[in-house]
Design an enzyme around this catalytic site. Structure first.
Site, PDB file in Angstrom:
ATOM      1  N   HIS A 100       0.853  -1.199   0.000  1.00  0.00           N
ATOM      2  CA  HIS A 100       0.000   0.000   0.000  1.00  0.00           C
ATOM      3  C   HIS A 100       0.885   1.245   0.000  1.00  0.00           C
ATOM      4  CE1 HIS A 100      -2.966   2.866   1.837  1.00  0.00           C
ATOM      5  NE2 HIS A 100      -3.737   2.240   0.983  1.00  0.00           N
TER       6      HIS A 100
ATOM      7  N   LYS B  61     -19.142   3.758 -15.721  1.00  0.00           N
ATOM      8  CA  LYS B  61     -17.889   4.495 -15.976  1.00  0.00           C
ATOM      9  C   LYS B  61     -16.865   4.170 -14.897  1.00  0.00           C
ATOM     10  CE  LYS B  61     -19.746   8.566 -18.356  1.00  0.00           C
ATOM     11  NZ  LYS B  61     -19.613   9.990 -18.641  1.00  0.00           N
TER      12      LYS B  61
ATOM     13  N   MET C 170      -7.582  10.553  -7.647  1.00  0.00           N
ATOM     14  CA  MET C 170      -8.909  10.050  -7.276  1.00  0.00           C
ATOM     15  C   MET C 170      -8.949   8.532  -7.192  1.00  0.00           C
ATOM     16  SD  MET C 170     -11.161  10.562 -10.825  1.00  0.00           S
ATOM     17  CE  MET C 170     -12.425   9.296 -10.531  1.00  0.00           C
TER      18      MET C 170
END
Lengths: 356, 356
Positions: free
Chosen positions: B124, B236, B185
């Site tokens: 991570h 999407k 994002m």
């Protein structure tokens, strides 16, 4: 992007012949006319009707008005090992886009490097995924970014149409025998066309689709049409459309923001649209075989996932379009009455008969 | 990503010192401990609290459990002019990510080509935008893709958690004297943390945030927590998260889909996270001066756009984060009671005192 209920099915070869003739009658050379017609109709075959022959009349109008160059001399500038800038010489966007991606693929294959090509002086190029497919056919990952041809979004918190619904596509070669996996999206929640339909039907729209003239969310489609389209996911979509637009324009002379020229309303100036095309040859990183094996595992896993109640099939991105394409090649391209009417009219003005 | 009302302000040097000590006490060498601490706290400084020190306890737990390697030997494989594969040797994701982006920048500058680096055996890595900022400081456009560390999304139409909320970032150097423009994002509508808060408060959630166990949209946060997070923009967001995940993993041995190992629940296996980092040096395409001038025009235009009623300022993507960073460096890093409690506990288990 659905078509209306009264859709006719036009055989593909006839639609291709008609579209090619329209371009040829407007001085586009034979080879290029067919190439552009093919890429344009590819969108209709895939069910992406918003980017197909529905746009033919405006391209024809722009060619007639002399604001698209039918015989461009596409030039390279700043030619590097894995980069160049391409001056599209104001040619049809599909043609310039195809050539730009060909150059990217060729450089990447010859020099064994990731390659990105920045394009200036192009025009509206249709569906961004088309160019990414060129890359995937060459066993490369593809990227395609462009600036929208009409501004109807505002920066987040604003109410001024300074941004287009800038589309982009990213895609990878699929597992052997399967279509490539392609994301192809624009950055608004819903296409403006859907708001027009809601207004016609007197129906409310969800409150995240559009802003009114004051920059506030509205559920009234009539107010929405005076206002702006909303970005997908709010500030995420704003950031996305801005960054996609900047990637497409900042490295060349291509226009952005208030400089942008409207595809339909400005028949006096060339558009100077910008694109950025990129490719990563898979075999720079792993063997095509290993890559294909891993893509097969993912494909099997997604297709075999537990489904929500009432869902028949799960698709990979781009798969529905590939299936629609195969169907339309066999049965004909579905086309609504309105579009057929526009194409008949467009053909008539050039002395070309639309297939009955 | 807001903090609770009872936030304390912890001076940056003290938080950095504490975090560095935690890593050092777990055998991470001095230089690397400070580097990882800096990049981790960078997220808190910017107000991206979900990716900051809130994650320190789990990293510490994984180091203790021996499923993160504190002293990795990061290796290059398939070293090309503008590409390579990096084996992170199971090091801390921040460290491996920083090194991978350094290699990309170095290759791109040395060989004057766009460069992409595929990373395997990492962990991570925190906020994707951090690595893109490395690129922008070198006058390069940057891309950063990764696979999420927990699966809580389904393929579209499914109800099985096979996909992570895969984050990505793309960014460009800003106008002179301005921060870079960075999109960063993940692909869900809302973070799972927001659903937890709604459940605690007994409030309904919007119907596009989550699916219940049967794969149907729900407004009940309790049902939502048994189910899945919804992708932004429906199909999407599904396409986006799948493609970002594939870009991050398919070219290496990195894990994807059902193979993924849970960041919090699996303390027995290394994660083998994958990333893809890419850079395009601006000066391959145009001069840095011209680029800066064009970015200035865009910045002025967006900032000066007509605002919606009640809006004070319009920001470019990444600008709020940059302002928050400057404020937090001066005033201290805002931290909620819960996080402070967890850090006190984490420090205590290692004999390190959290700053009062």
């Amino acid at each position: 992007m659905s078509q209306d209920a009264n859709a006719s099915l036009i055989p593909y070869p006839e639609l291709l012949g008609f579209t090619t003739k329209v371009f040829k009658s407007l001085k586009v050379p034979d080879l290029e006319a067919e190439l552009v017609a093919e890429s344009l109709i590819d969108a209709d075959l895939k069910g992406i009707f918003s980017h197909g022959v529905v746009r033919l009349p405006v391209y024809a109008e722009r060619l007639k008005a002399g604001v698209i160059n039918p015989i461009p001399e596409i030039k390279r500038r700043r030619d590097g090992l894995g980069s160049c800038v391409i001056d599209g010489d104001n040619g049809l966007g599909h043609l310039v886009g195809i050539r730009a991606m060909e150059i990217a693929i060729d450089k990447a294959a010859t020099n064994s490097v990731p390659t990105f090509v920045a394009v200036e002086r192009s025009n509206h190029f249709g569906a961004a995924g088309y160019f990414v497919e060129q890359a995937t056919r060459a066993e490369m990952i593809g990227f395609s970014f462009t600036v929208g041809a009409i501004n109807h979004m505002a920066p987040w918190g604003g109410r001024e149409a300074l941004l287009g619904n800038n589309p982009f596509a990213m895609g990878l070669p699929g597992a052997k025998g399967e279509p490539p996996v392609i994301l192809d999206m624009a950055c608004s929640v819903a296409a403006r066309g859907k708001i027009i339909v809601a207004a016609r039907n007197g129906e409310a729209i969800p409150d995240d689709w559009a802003l009114d003239e004051r920059g506030h969310p509205t559920t009234d489609p009539v107010e929405a049409l005076k206002g702006l389209v909303q970005p997908v996911g709010g500030p995420k979509g704003y950031a996305l459309t801005l960054v996609v637009g900047l990637l497409s324009t900042m490295m060349t002379s291509a226009l952005f923001g208030s400089q942008l020229r409207h595809l339909y309303d400005d028949m006096e100036n060339e558009q100077n649209s910008g694109h950025l095309m990129g490719v990563l040859p898979v075999d720079l990183f792993t063997s095509n075989e290993s890559f294909g094996t891993r893509m097969r595992e993912v494909s099997d896993e997604m297709h075999g996932a537990e489904r929500a109640d009432g869902v028949d099939s799960i698709y990979l991105p781009g798969e529905r379009e590939s299936l629609a394409r195969a169907r339309a090649l066999k049965d004909g391209v579905p086309m609504g009455e309105g579009v057929v009417g526009d194409l008949i009219e467009c053909g008539r003005s050039l002395g070309i008969k639309f297939p009955a």
